[in-house]
Design a protein around this motif. Sequence first.
Motif, PDB file in Angstrom:
ATOM      1  N   SER A 138       0.944  -1.240   0.033  1.00 21.98           N
ATOM      2  CA  SER A 138       0.070  -0.085   0.153  1.00 21.98           C
ATOM      3  C   SER A 138       0.848   1.435   0.039  1.00 21.98           C
ATOM      4  O   SER A 138       0.474   2.207  -0.445  1.00 21.98           O
ATOM      5  CB  SER A 138      -0.927  -0.095   1.319  1.00 21.98           C
ATOM      6  OG  SER A 138      -0.176  -0.002   2.474  1.00 21.98           O
ATOM      7  N   ASP A 139       1.931   1.359   0.822  1.00 17.50           N
ATOM      8  CA  ASP A 139       2.782   2.506   0.685  1.00 17.50           C
ATOM      9  C   ASP A 139       4.162   2.142   0.188  1.00 17.50           C
ATOM     10  O   ASP A 139       5.168   3.168   0.347  1.00 17.50           O
ATOM     11  CB  ASP A 139       2.850   2.991   2.245  1.00 17.50           C
ATOM     12  CG  ASP A 139       3.542   1.820   3.237  1.00 17.50           C
ATOM     13  OD1 ASP A 139       3.758   0.552   2.548  1.00 17.50           O
ATOM     14  OD2 ASP A 139       3.980   2.157   4.331  1.00 17.50           O
ATOM     15  N   GLN A 154       9.451   3.928  -2.762  1.00 14.70           N
ATOM     16  CA  GLN A 154       7.913   4.408  -2.729  1.00 14.70           C
ATOM     17  C   GLN A 154       7.382   4.062  -4.066  1.00 14.70           C
ATOM     18  O   GLN A 154       6.192   3.678  -4.157  1.00 14.70           O
ATOM     19  CB  GLN A 154       8.020   5.658  -2.427  1.00 14.70           C
ATOM     20  CG  GLN A 154       8.630   6.294  -1.144  1.00 14.70           C
ATOM     21  CD  GLN A 154       8.644   7.733  -0.993  1.00 14.70           C
ATOM     22  OE1 GLN A 154       9.277   8.346  -1.695  1.00 14.70           O
ATOM     23  NE2 GLN A 154       7.697   8.257  -0.118  1.00 14.70           N
ATOM     24  N   ARG A 278       2.005   1.060  -7.732  1.00 14.12           N
ATOM     25  CA  ARG A 278       3.233   1.496  -7.449  1.00 14.12           C
ATOM     26  C   ARG A 278       4.383   1.220  -8.348  1.00 14.12           C
ATOM     27  O   ARG A 278       5.646   1.248  -8.175  1.00 14.12           O
ATOM     28  CB  ARG A 278       3.905   1.251  -5.850  1.00 14.12           C
ATOM     29  CG  ARG A 278       3.208   1.924  -4.830  1.00 14.12           C
ATOM     30  CD  ARG A 278       3.544   1.899  -3.463  1.00 14.12           C
ATOM     31  NE  ARG A 278       2.626   2.807  -2.817  1.00 14.12           N
ATOM     32  CZ  ARG A 278       2.880   4.226  -2.291  1.00 14.12           C
ATOM     33  NH1 ARG A 278       3.772   4.729  -2.998  1.00 14.12           N
ATOM     34  NH2 ARG A 278       2.198   4.661  -1.792  1.00 14.12           N
ATOM     35  N   GLU A 314       6.708  15.858  -4.835  1.00 10.87           N
ATOM     36  CA  GLU A 314       5.646  14.938  -4.332  1.00 10.87           C
ATOM     37  C   GLU A 314       6.470  14.274  -3.164  1.00 10.87           C
ATOM     38  O   GLU A 314       7.682  13.653  -3.417  1.00 10.87           O
ATOM     39  CB  GLU A 314       5.292  13.801  -5.279  1.00 10.87           C
ATOM     40  CG  GLU A 314       4.418  14.266  -6.500  1.00 10.87           C
ATOM     41  CD  GLU A 314       2.724  14.655  -5.747  1.00 10.87           C
ATOM     42  OE1 GLU A 314       2.525  13.985  -4.883  1.00 10.87           O
ATOM     43  OE2 GLU A 314       1.972  15.328  -6.506  1.00 10.87           O
ATOM     44  N   ASP A 316       5.232  11.765  -1.872  1.00 12.57           N
ATOM     45  CA  ASP A 316       4.965  10.237  -2.118  1.00 12.57           C
ATOM     46  C   ASP A 316       4.795   9.804  -3.692  1.00 12.57           C
ATOM     47  O   ASP A 316       3.815  10.051  -4.178  1.00 12.57           O
ATOM     48  CB  ASP A 316       3.719   9.449  -1.487  1.00 12.57           C
ATOM     49  CG  ASP A 316       3.408   8.148  -1.841  1.00 12.57           C
ATOM     50  OD1 ASP A 316       4.384   7.534  -2.546  1.00 12.57           O
ATOM     51  OD2 ASP A 316       2.569   7.576  -1.423  1.00 12.57           O
ATOM     52  N   ASN A 319       2.014   7.646  -5.218  1.00  7.60           N
ATOM     53  CA  ASN A 319       0.687   7.803  -4.898  1.00  7.60           C
ATOM     54  C   ASN A 319      -0.450   7.161  -5.831  1.00  7.60           C
ATOM     55  O   ASN A 319       0.050   7.763  -7.198  1.00  7.60           O
ATOM     56  CB  ASN A 319       0.243   9.111  -4.015  1.00  7.60           C
ATOM     57  CG  ASN A 319       0.121  10.174  -5.114  1.00  7.60           C
ATOM     58  OD1 ASN A 319      -0.554  10.086  -5.669  1.00  7.60           O
ATOM     59  ND2 ASN A 319       1.189  10.892  -5.154  1.00  7.60           N
TER      60      ASN A 319
END
Length: 386
Positions: A138-139, A154, A278, A314, A316, A319
């Motif tokens: 997710s991250d 990331q 990602r 950014e 992240d 994202n």
Amino acid sequence: MSDNSVIVVGAGPAGLAAACLLAQDGRRVRLVAREPGDASDPRTVALMMPSLRILENLGLWPGDLQAKTQPLRKLRLVDDTGAAMAAPTVTFDPAELGEEVFGWNFPLSLLIPALYRRALALGVEVTAADAAGAEPRSDSIVVITTEGERLAAQVAIAADGRNSVLREAAGIRTNRWSYEQAAIATSFAHSGPHDGVSTEYHKQAGPFTTVPMPGNRSSLVWMERPERAAGLMALPDRAFAAEVQIGTHGELGRISDLGPRRLFPMQGLLARDFARNRVILVGEAARVVPPIGAQGLNMSLRDAAGAAALMAGEDDPGNPALLASYDGRRRRDVQPRQQVIDLMNRSLLSGFLPLEAGRAAGISLLAGFAPLRRAAMQYGLASSRG
């Protein structure tokens, strides 16, 4: 496990350009790829002015590269199909756009090492291995190398080609197809001048394209039916040179001093998503097109520049909103070009009279209507901000 802002997988021009642009923007970038070292690759790439601006931004152009590359002063399309409805020859002149040249022709064996050295100078860290898999989270995303190392970031940029491991790990499906063609890439010397003119002869089995190199030398991409291409590859140099002489109608003079030859099967590919989970696709991980109209690598460099521009500032860079924006922007640029290239190629292969007539009519319009010709040139050059 090490932490990075961005992992780039693949050391082709698109992946290296992405790594350089992101590192120059202050990101911590890790490149997962074997060190490029194939100096025998005979292919050259015609980089149009927007792509050259990317190299200029990286401090690579003009510099030392300019003396070893060749400006493209005009582009010609020649109907050499022998069809009943032949199209007129079209000459595209950058002067119609207020430019001196369309771009410059680069040997890949020169461009790739220059980008790799620049990446190292910008602080890109290198893991000399291939990617064996990836685990999107997710991250973050974890890239697993063939050496068993696990690298976290990331976001990952998939520049690992048409059989992309990262694309598969992200769950991105593709549409694939094949053409009844193979492409021969080589280079040759000629006794006459090329005057900086690249010529794309449209033949029944596909384009036969000569692109000027420094001096009296040109590169060649010759698309043929697979059996015919295999036979040409088996010819000794003198016999192959004679075939090139016939293919160019003697316009470049006597053909000699052939470079290495490589054979590439012609395929098409389009990813159904250009970014997901990602993972951002660039280059042939996103699409594969026949070598028509010098669009392939120029689109790939726009991928790299587009991804870097969206990531700027950014926190992240992986994202979902950013990935969705990249997907939409690149799809709007890539899909229409791929469709035009595919249609042009199939119209040469089909022998279907309505398709041949449509191709001839379209080229006739380009030859005779200057505003349309200028619009086509502007569209072909495009912006590097994809």
